[in-house]
Design a protein around this motif. Structure first.
Motif, PDB file in Angstrom:
ATOM      1  N   ASN A  73      35.151 -85.179 -36.649  1.00  0.00           N
ATOM      2  CA  ASN A  73      36.297 -85.913 -35.961  1.00  0.00           C
ATOM      3  C   ASN A  73      37.078 -86.770 -37.013  1.00  0.00           C
ATOM      4  N   ARG A  96      37.061 -86.421 -28.175  1.00  0.00           N
ATOM      5  CA  ARG A  96      37.360 -85.408 -27.005  1.00  0.00           C
ATOM      6  C   ARG A  96      38.761 -85.411 -26.149  1.00  0.00           C
ATOM      7  N   ARG A 108      31.598 -87.454 -23.935  1.00  0.00           N
ATOM      8  CA  ARG A 108      31.379 -86.272 -24.824  1.00  0.00           C
ATOM      9  C   ARG A 108      30.209 -85.451 -24.505  1.00  0.00           C
ATOM     10  N   ARG A 165      42.063 -83.706 -21.957  1.00  0.00           N
ATOM     11  CA  ARG A 165      40.848 -83.460 -22.574  1.00  0.00           C
ATOM     12  C   ARG A 165      40.859 -82.060 -23.328  1.00  0.00           C
ATOM     13  N   ASP A 215      35.922 -77.135 -24.501  1.00  0.00           N
ATOM     14  CA  ASP A 215      34.717 -77.264 -24.866  1.00  0.00           C
ATOM     15  C   ASP A 215      34.564 -76.729 -26.213  1.00  0.00           C
ATOM     16  N   GLU A 269      35.813 -79.168 -28.774  1.00  0.00           N
ATOM     17  CA  GLU A 269      34.976 -80.410 -29.051  1.00  0.00           C
ATOM     18  C   GLU A 269      33.574 -79.970 -29.619  1.00  0.00           C
ATOM     19  N   LEU A 301      37.519 -81.946 -33.713  1.00  0.00           N
ATOM     20  CA  LEU A 301      38.687 -82.147 -33.486  1.00  0.00           C
ATOM     21  C   LEU A 301      39.590 -81.849 -34.885  1.00  0.00           C
TER      22      LEU A 301
END
Length: 459
Positions: free
Chosen positions: A77, A166, A229, A418, A421, A424, A428
């Protein structure tokens, strides 16, 4: 942050002999040539230069925030973290120029909400009058604006750390813009703009509540609505999702500590040698006490020598000293920093028990320690009423929290905040930006790398 009040408080509470504290107002002169030829001009140049240097130091803090947040989160991320931090700084500078500065410092207004017009707000036809705003001392309006713009961007950057890993990047941008354009400058105007809390005697020298508390409680509202998360809280257990690069986080903390000398030292609003050096000393003492106490408390409670807690202890100590860096004694500065570090440790544990996921501990560092730092002024400084400090803190943070709940909630239930899934899990960087921060991140010689979908990020 009002300079005239700053001089009064410092004289009362620290016994410092102020050097050259008489305000120099360029508007006393009819032309720039007349002002430049006067005996006042040399002091004006030095003071103005110090404000600009301080602004540059606060600017460097944004590299610190990006580094801390990157290092303390998963490697998948990091690009996302960097992108958010660049966006907040650049958009903050522009938004504060267009509307924020004139909301925060509107001039004559009812004490709750005012607006001085679009733009920074100077009369270009008058080359002397625009050198200083009505409330300031030895600085141009340009210097004042750029120094304040760095503070504004700081408040929104704090939110980035709370929601990392997220949140949809576009929705973070929308929320950040609205926080910068309205919430931060409105609450700031209540104190630094000469509003109703300033009239009551509320004191927040450099922003324990007005900057750090605002960022922390905006972030708290966001994480309450955003959710944790994946895998953070499972089967009643709190799972560790470690940061991928603690050395990078360490660099970030030291960059922040360096910049904080400008954050607090620049809030003197002049290059007054006695006051600036005094603020520097208290800033260093508060940070040190915060970190050492966080180390001790962490070891006593969880029997670990946790480097991330030591690093966050520095920041919590800095937040704890920021409201009173000019009026606390070195001893009470140490106490303020130490309590800030302690509050941070317990705050992190409390949020985890409440299943509120804050990956970098920003709510505890900036929000909870910010409350304490502001109240500490009312506890340790005789002429500042604790009840006023409490009321002001509740008003500013209450407004921020409700504003953030409403705005972030509206975004959540209309556009969605959000990521999926799958996004995540992948991270990202790949899902939102199409690139990884590290070459060949997914596999090195056939081995899974922590922070990717192939590896278990909880081990």
């Amino acid at each position: 942050m009002t300079a005239s009040r700053l001089y009064k408080e410092a004289a009362l509470f620290t016994g410092i002999i102020l050097l050259g504290s008489t305000a120099v107002h360029a508007s006393e002169y009819t032309t720039m040539e007349e002002f430049a030829a006067s005996a006042d001009y040399a002091k004006f140049v030095v003071d103005n230069l110090w404000i600009l240097i301080s602004a540059f130091m606060v600017f460097i803090m944004h590299l610190g925030f990006a580094s801390v947040e990157s290092g303390m989160t998963q490697g998948k991320n990091v690009v996302n973290v960097i992108y958010k931090n660049i966006f907040i700084l650049c958009s903050g500078i522009l938004i504060y120029a267009v509307v924020g500065f004139q909301i925060m410092y509107p001039g004559d207004f009812n004490g709750f909400l005012g607006f001085g017009g679009l733009g920074i707000g100077f009369d270009a036809s008058d080359p002397v009058a625009f050198l200083t705003p009505a409330y300031g001392e030895d600085m141009t309006i340009w210097s004042d604006y750029i120094f304040q713009a760095m503070f504004a961007a700081t408040a929104a950057t704090i939110v980035s750390g709370c929601v990392t890993g997220r949140i949809k990047i576009s929705m973070f941008m929308v929320f950040g813009v609205l926080l910068l354009a309205f919430c931060y400058p409105v609450t700031g105007s209540w104190v630094w703009g000469g509003g109703w809390l300033d009239a009551m005697g509320f004191y927040d020298f450099a922003g324990s509540t007005l900057v750090h508390g605002v960022g922390g409680f905006a972030g708290l509202a966001c994480i309450m609505l955003l959710g944790a998360r994946k895998g953070k809280y499972e089967n009643g257990e709190i799972k560790l999702i470690p940061g991928h690069n603690i050395p990078l986080a360490t660099i970030g903390v030291f960059l922040l500590w360096f910049g904080w000398f400008g954050f607090n030292g620049g809030s003197v609003l002049s290059a007054n040698p006695a006051e600036v050096s005094y603020v520097f000393v208290n800033t260093a003492i508060g940070a040190s006490a915060g970190s050492l106490t966080a180390m001790l408390v962490t070891y006593v409670i969880i029997q670990k020598l946790d480097a991330t807690m030591a690093l966050n202890g520095v920041l919590a100590g800095l937040v704890g000293i920021t409201a009173g860096a000019d009026v606390l004694t070195p001893l009470t500065a140490a106490i303020s920093g130490a309590v800030g570090g302690t509050i941070m440790v317990f705050g992190v544990m409390m949020l985890d028990k409440m299943k509120l996921d804050d990956p970098v501990g920003a709510v505890s560092v900036h929000g909870f320690a910010g409350i304490w730092g502001t109240l500490a002024v009312g506890i340790f400084v005789a002429d500042v009423a604790f009840t006023t400090q409490l009321l002001g803190t509740l008003a500013v943070l209450g407004f921020t929290f409700v504003f953030s709940l409403i705005v972030f909630g509206a975004i959540k239930y209309t556009l969605g905040v959000r990521v999926t899934d799958e996004a995540e899990n992948v991270g990202l960087d790949i899902a939102e930006h199409g690139i990884s921060a590290y070459q060949n991140f997914n596999r090195i010689k056939g081995q899974s790398v922590p922070g990717t979908v192939e590896a278990n990020p909880l081990k």
